[in-house]
Design a protein around this motif. Structure first.
Motif, PDB file in Angstrom:
ATOM      1  N   PHE A   1      19.770 -47.299   4.424  1.00  0.00           N
ATOM      2  CA  PHE A   1      20.529 -48.483   4.025  1.00  0.00           C
ATOM      3  C   PHE A   1      21.904 -48.087   3.509  1.00  0.00           C
ATOM      4  O   PHE A   1      22.925 -48.708   3.857  1.00  0.00           O
ATOM      5  N   ALA A   2      21.953 -47.039   2.687  1.00  0.00           N
ATOM      6  CA  ALA A   2      23.235 -46.561   2.173  1.00  0.00           C
ATOM      7  C   ALA A   2      24.134 -46.085   3.304  1.00  0.00           C
ATOM      8  O   ALA A   2      25.358 -46.345   3.307  1.00  0.00           O
ATOM      9  N   LEU A   3      23.552 -45.409   4.301  1.00  0.00           N
ATOM     10  CA  LEU A   3      24.333 -44.954   5.451  1.00  0.00           C
ATOM     11  C   LEU A   3      24.904 -46.144   6.209  1.00  0.00           C
ATOM     12  O   LEU A   3      26.068 -46.123   6.626  1.00  0.00           O
TER      13      LEU A   3
ATOM     14  N   ALA B   1      27.886 -47.511   4.341  1.00  0.00           N
ATOM     15  CA  ALA B   1      29.051 -46.641   4.472  1.00  0.00           C
ATOM     16  C   ALA B   1      29.677 -46.753   5.860  1.00  0.00           C
ATOM     17  O   ALA B   1      30.908 -46.812   6.003  1.00  0.00           O
ATOM     18  N   LEU B   2      28.848 -46.801   6.891  1.00  0.00           N
ATOM     19  CA  LEU B   2      29.374 -46.937   8.247  1.00  0.00           C
ATOM     20  C   LEU B   2      30.099 -48.256   8.430  1.00  0.00           C
ATOM     21  O   LEU B   2      31.093 -48.345   9.172  1.00  0.00           O
ATOM     22  N   TYR B   3      29.634 -49.292   7.761  1.00  0.00           N
ATOM     23  CA  TYR B   3      30.332 -50.572   7.859  1.00  0.00           C
ATOM     24  C   TYR B   3      31.757 -50.464   7.323  1.00  0.00           C
ATOM     25  O   TYR B   3      32.673 -51.118   7.827  1.00  0.00           O
ATOM     26  N   LEU B   4      31.980 -49.629   6.301  1.00  0.00           N
ATOM     27  CA  LEU B   4      33.329 -49.477   5.755  1.00  0.00           C
ATOM     28  C   LEU B   4      34.291 -48.955   6.816  1.00  0.00           C
ATOM     29  O   LEU B   4      35.468 -49.335   6.846  1.00  0.00           O
ATOM     30  N   VAL B   5      33.804 -48.064   7.689  1.00  0.00           N
ATOM     31  CA  VAL B   5      34.630 -47.571   8.795  1.00  0.00           C
ATOM     32  C   VAL B   5      34.967 -48.719   9.737  1.00  0.00           C
ATOM     33  O   VAL B   5      36.128 -48.917  10.124  1.00  0.00           O
TER      34      VAL B   5
ATOM     35  N   PHE C   1      24.265 -51.974   7.423  1.00  0.00           N
ATOM     36  CA  PHE C   1      25.513 -52.275   8.130  1.00  0.00           C
ATOM     37  C   PHE C   1      25.759 -53.782   8.176  1.00  0.00           C
ATOM     38  O   PHE C   1      26.853 -54.261   7.844  1.00  0.00           O
ATOM     39  N   ILE C   2      24.743 -54.550   8.574  1.00  0.00           N
ATOM     40  CA  ILE C   2      24.962 -55.970   8.794  1.00  0.00           C
ATOM     41  C   ILE C   2      24.970 -56.766   7.488  1.00  0.00           C
ATOM     42  O   ILE C   2      25.712 -57.744   7.352  1.00  0.00           O
ATOM     43  N   LEU C   3      24.168 -56.371   6.509  1.00  0.00           N
ATOM     44  CA  LEU C   3      24.280 -57.044   5.213  1.00  0.00           C
ATOM     45  C   LEU C   3      25.681 -56.851   4.638  1.00  0.00           C
ATOM     46  O   LEU C   3      26.258 -57.775   4.062  1.00  0.00           O
TER      47      LEU C   3
END
Length: 380
Positions: free
Chosen positions: A212-214, A217-221, A58-60
């Motif tokens: 990490f992939a999750l 993806a959550l960051y895109l939201v 998320f933070i990267l």
């Protein structure tokens, strides 16, 4: 080219790093407490590492995805920033455990033989010991997760490539990633005979991938539009996480709730985050990487000292002695943070800036526990 916007300050996520580290420490240290039972939620404390892994994605993405997609991303500078963040303390704790093993051997004290198993040293020095390249779990055991993080850092351009192309369909990205993660967890457990969430030195590099992939993806939201009912999502996710851990549900369920908690807290404005945005909470989050990395050597030293002082045959202690041992961990962490972690990071980042002006990589806030701040304030 339009300048990339400065990532906003996400203070609640910094405090969450401390809470995740504390969960891992409680899981590790409970064996030294002389009680008759262990709460189920404590036995699931190893899942605190999954929280870190989702946070990393998320933070990267929060700091680097825009650059990776729109241009201006320096892969070399990015990796150097990550090395500056994790490697100095990794080295210090690695050689601290080596020193403790040698000292105990010379003193004739029986210790775990892995503390002086030199076969694992090359993999530890290259941070590849969670890639199946170390013969056993040696030296500072929690550092396997730093090796897994290193794998994710090296792979970040691939994660960013996929995430950037799904940036306009964030919920699709989350759904596909969640389903993919569940498939990986189910397949691994069936093939390996144990859960991926319990993998360390043999499969740690794979363990970080679904989390990490999750996080990416959550960051895109969050990037498209922070949640409107962020507090409610965070509260419901936290309750779900605690319930799933306490009821010993399938570990991936807890991972998904951790993702919801991260998205909720990330979407929560600092002025509404209460104690999670407090100076004390943020400071504990800043030192939580040190807390995580010094936990094993501090417990090794303190439990042996306590057993010797009390004349105990077993290293299981009364609650007050145990709490005293536990209190030594954040004290040691504050020391390593201010004497090793922070100055080494500053020196290495400064060295890169002098060698390659403007190419040292964006200030980063996303690997192991650290403060999630605007670049002007970051301490990486």
């Amino acid at each position: 080219m339009t300048p990339v916007a400065t990532p906003p300050d996400l203070r609640a996520l910094t405090t969450l790093r401390f809470l995740a580290a504390a969960w891992v420490v409680l899981y590790t240290a409970w064996a030294y407490l002389d009680v008759g039972s262990v709460p189920v939620a404590v036995t699931k404390g190893y899942l605190g590492v999954e929280v870190f892994f989702v946070l990393s994605g998320f933070i990267l993405s929060h700091v680097y995805l825009e650059r990776a997609g729109a241009g201006g991303f320096s892969y070399g500078g990015f990796l150097w920033a990550r090395i500056a963040r994790v490697y100095p303390l990794h080295l210090v704790t690695l050689f601290a455990m080596v020193g403790l093993g040698i000292a105990a051997t010379l003193a004739g004290v029986l210790v775990d033989a892995s503390l002086t198993d030199w076969r694992a040293l090359p993999a530890h020095l290259t941070m590849t010991h969670a890639w199946g390249l170390a013969p056993l779990a040696a030296f500072n055991h929690p550092s396997w997760s730093i090796s897994a993080e290193w794998f994710a850092y090296l792979s970040f351009p691939a994660f960013a490539f996929v995430a950037w192309r799904l940036r306009d369909r964030p919920w699709l990205a989350v759904g596909l990633t969640a389903l993919g993660a569940l498939g990986v967890y189910a397949a691994f457990e069936r093939l390996a005979g144990f859960p991926l969430t319990e993998a360390t030195f043999r499969w740690g590099a794979l363990r970080i991938v679904p989390c990490f992939a999750l996080g990416c993806a959550l960051y895109l939201v969050y990037r498209k539009a922070p949640l409107r009912r962020a507090a409610l999502v965070a509260l419901a996710s936290a309750a779900g996480l605690l319930a799933s851990a306490s009821l010993a549900l399938w570990d991936p369920v807890t991972v998904l709730f951790a993702g919801g908690l991260i998205l909720g807290l990330g979407s929560l404005a600092n002025e509404r985050a209460g104690p999670l945005a407090s100076a004390a909470g943020v400071y504990l989050g800043e030192i939580s990487y040190s807390i995580y990395m010094v936990c094993a050597p501090v417990l090794l030293v303190m439990t042996n000292l306590a057993a010797r002082a009390l004349g105990a045959d077993e290293k299981r202690f009364h609650v007050f002695v145990w709490l005293g041992i536990l209190a030594a961990i954040p004290v040691a962490a504050m020391a390593t943070y201010h004497l090793v972690e922070r100055p080494a990071r500053k020196a290495l980042r400064g060295f890169a800036a002098r060698k390659r002006p403007g190419q040292a990589g964006a200030p980063a806030t996303a690997d192991s526990p650290e403060r999630v701040l605007q670049p002007s304030k970051t301490i990486v």
